[in-house]
Design a protein around this motif. Structure first.
Motif, PDB file in Angstrom:
ATOM      1  N   ARG A   1      -3.976 -10.877   0.525  1.00 41.67           N
ATOM      2  CA  ARG A   1      -3.658 -10.175   1.650  1.00 41.67           C
ATOM      3  C   ARG A   1      -2.399 -10.927   2.302  1.00 41.67           C
ATOM      4  O   ARG A   1      -2.624 -12.186   2.878  1.00 41.67           O
ATOM      5  CB  ARG A   1      -4.301  -9.575   2.720  1.00 41.67           C
TER       6      ARG A   1
ATOM      7  N   ARG B   1      -6.385   2.157  -0.202  1.00 41.36           N
ATOM      8  CA  ARG B   1      -6.971   0.688   0.283  1.00 41.36           C
ATOM      9  C   ARG B   1      -8.466   0.990  -0.203  1.00 41.36           C
ATOM     10  O   ARG B   1      -9.054  -0.073  -0.548  1.00 41.36           O
ATOM     11  CB  ARG B   1      -6.930   0.906   1.693  1.00 41.36           C
ATOM     12  N   SER B   2      -8.965   1.901  -0.355  1.00 36.82           N
ATOM     13  CA  SER B   2     -10.384   2.333  -0.620  1.00 36.82           C
ATOM     14  C   SER B   2     -10.606   1.975  -1.935  1.00 36.82           C
ATOM     15  O   SER B   2     -11.521   1.245  -2.581  1.00 36.82           O
ATOM     16  CB  SER B   2     -11.102   3.606  -0.467  1.00 36.82           C
TER      17      SER B   2
ATOM     18  N   ILE C   1       0.993  -1.127  -0.051  1.00 34.43           N
ATOM     19  CA  ILE C   1      -0.153   0.026  -0.148  1.00 34.43           C
ATOM     20  C   ILE C   1       0.588   1.320   0.117  1.00 34.43           C
ATOM     21  O   ILE C   1       0.530   2.221  -0.683  1.00 34.43           O
ATOM     22  CB  ILE C   1      -0.883   0.065   1.279  1.00 34.43           C
TER      23      ILE C   1
ATOM     24  N   ARG D   1      -2.596   6.655   1.810  1.00 35.12           N
ATOM     25  CA  ARG D   1      -2.710   5.406   1.896  1.00 35.12           C
ATOM     26  C   ARG D   1      -4.229   4.920   1.968  1.00 35.12           C
ATOM     27  O   ARG D   1      -4.673   3.859   1.623  1.00 35.12           O
ATOM     28  CB  ARG D   1      -2.024   4.880   3.111  1.00 35.12           C
ATOM     29  N   ALA D   2      -5.141   5.532   2.807  1.00 30.29           N
ATOM     30  CA  ALA D   2      -6.305   5.167   2.906  1.00 30.29           C
ATOM     31  C   ALA D   2      -7.160   5.286   1.832  1.00 30.29           C
ATOM     32  O   ALA D   2      -7.919   4.512   1.356  1.00 30.29           O
ATOM     33  CB  ALA D   2      -7.235   5.994   4.045  1.00 30.29           C
TER      34      ALA D   2
ATOM     35  N   GLU E   1     -10.375  -1.870  -2.670  1.00 27.55           N
ATOM     36  CA  GLU E   1     -11.655  -2.504  -2.196  1.00 27.55           C
ATOM     37  C   GLU E   1     -12.888  -2.292  -3.187  1.00 27.55           C
ATOM     38  O   GLU E   1     -13.309  -3.391  -3.658  1.00 27.55           O
ATOM     39  CB  GLU E   1     -11.881  -1.657  -0.758  1.00 27.55           C
TER      40      GLU E   1
ATOM     41  N   ARG F   1      -7.620  -9.553  -4.337  1.00 28.35           N
ATOM     42  CA  ARG F   1      -6.590  -9.066  -3.577  1.00 28.35           C
ATOM     43  C   ARG F   1      -6.071 -10.395  -2.737  1.00 28.35           C
ATOM     44  O   ARG F   1      -7.164 -11.012  -1.967  1.00 28.35           O
ATOM     45  CB  ARG F   1      -6.756  -8.068  -2.593  1.00 28.35           C
TER      46      ARG F   1
END
Length: 281
Positions: A98, A82-83, A67, A78-79, A86, A96
């Motif tokens: 992880r 991620r969003s 990320i 970074r958020a 997703e 993904r």
């Protein structure tokens, strides 16, 4: 005057088209550029320099990233990364895997596999098209009846295109096999469509919460939890369970006061969540 002939259309595009359409505006990548970058990385079998020593065998159309690397390269928070990942996964545009401090991304692009995965390969924008159809409904600009009809048209068009492909590419001796493939592909189309609608429904609920007051949750974190992040994570999990599955969380509270306290934080929790889901662009 509204054009009544305007209907959703499925467009098949080569990766070269994305390269042509990309426009550089400053240092920060657009969502199209970020998606194109993931395509390039997966087709090249990209591995982040920080992960070269890790023992993981990439399969075709996979890349191994972090990320932090993507956030730095795209000039995103970074958020936001991620969003973005997703959302693309919810739309069926990537998968993904992880790992401890990294992610293996699989892009379902066309690369010579069997026709069993035709729906995703041949129509990579199917989920994105549904997202566009649902976007006005999320913000209350169109009715459920209208968006339902449009979704039905998109799904019907995808299934019709799939059937046409099977009939042109499967010899008579393989009709039964082709029919079995078609059945699986139709099921995948339905699952993708229903998943997009379910995700949009959650976004619609969150959209209504974006202007609610989130300060009680912040005060709860500061004063009740003494700014302990582990405690807040546990409280957030219980709040999510309280919102999404009330029966499952009945036994997780020590006292009725604890439960009532968390109940009072449901709206602030949704408000805070809604704000994080708003586009960063």
């Amino acid at each position: 005057m509204k054009n009544k002939q305007e209907i959703p259309a499925v467009i098949v595009a080569d990766a070269k088209v994305f390269d042509y359409l990309k426009e550089k505006v400053g240092e920060r990548k657009t969502r199209t550029e970020a998606y194109s970058d993931l395509l390039d990385k997966s087709l090249a079998g990209f591995i982040s320099p920080f992960l070269r020593k890790q023992d993981y065998d990439l399969q075709p159309c996979q890349c191994h990233v972090t990320i932090s690397d993507l956030a730095t390269e795209w000039h995103w928070h970074r958020a936001t990364v991620r969003s973005f990942l997703e959302t693309l996964e919810a739309f069926g545009q990537l998968k993904r895997t992880r790992l401890a401090k990294s992610i293996v991304i699989t892009m379902p692009v066309q690369s010579g596999q069997s026709s069993a995965t035709f729906v995703i390969q041949r129509q990579p924008d199917f989920a994105i098209q549904l997202q566009e159809v649902l976007s006005d409904w999320i913000v209350g600009k169109t009715t459920s009846a209208d968006v339902g009809n449009l979704c039905g048209q998109v799904v019907h068009q995808a299934m019709t295109g799939m059937t046409g492909y099977e009939s042109r590419h499967c010899p008579d001796s393989h009709i039964d096999t082709a029919s079995a493939h078609a059945g699986k592909q139709e099921e995948e189309i339905r699952k993708t469509a229903l998943g997009c609608i379910a995700h949009a429904a959650l976004q619609r609920v969150l959209w209504k919460s974006r202007f609610d007051d989130s300060s009680p949750l912040i005060e709860f974190f500061r004063h009740d939890l003494d700014e302990e992040w582990v405690s807040f994570i546990e409280a957030s999990k219980e709040l999510a369970e309280l919102i999404l599955d009330t029966e499952a969380c009945e036994t997780t509270f020590d006292t009725d006061d604890d439960k009532e306290r968390l109940k009072s934080l449901r709206k602030p929790f949704l408000s805070l969540l809604a704000r994080t889901q708003e586009p960063a662009d």
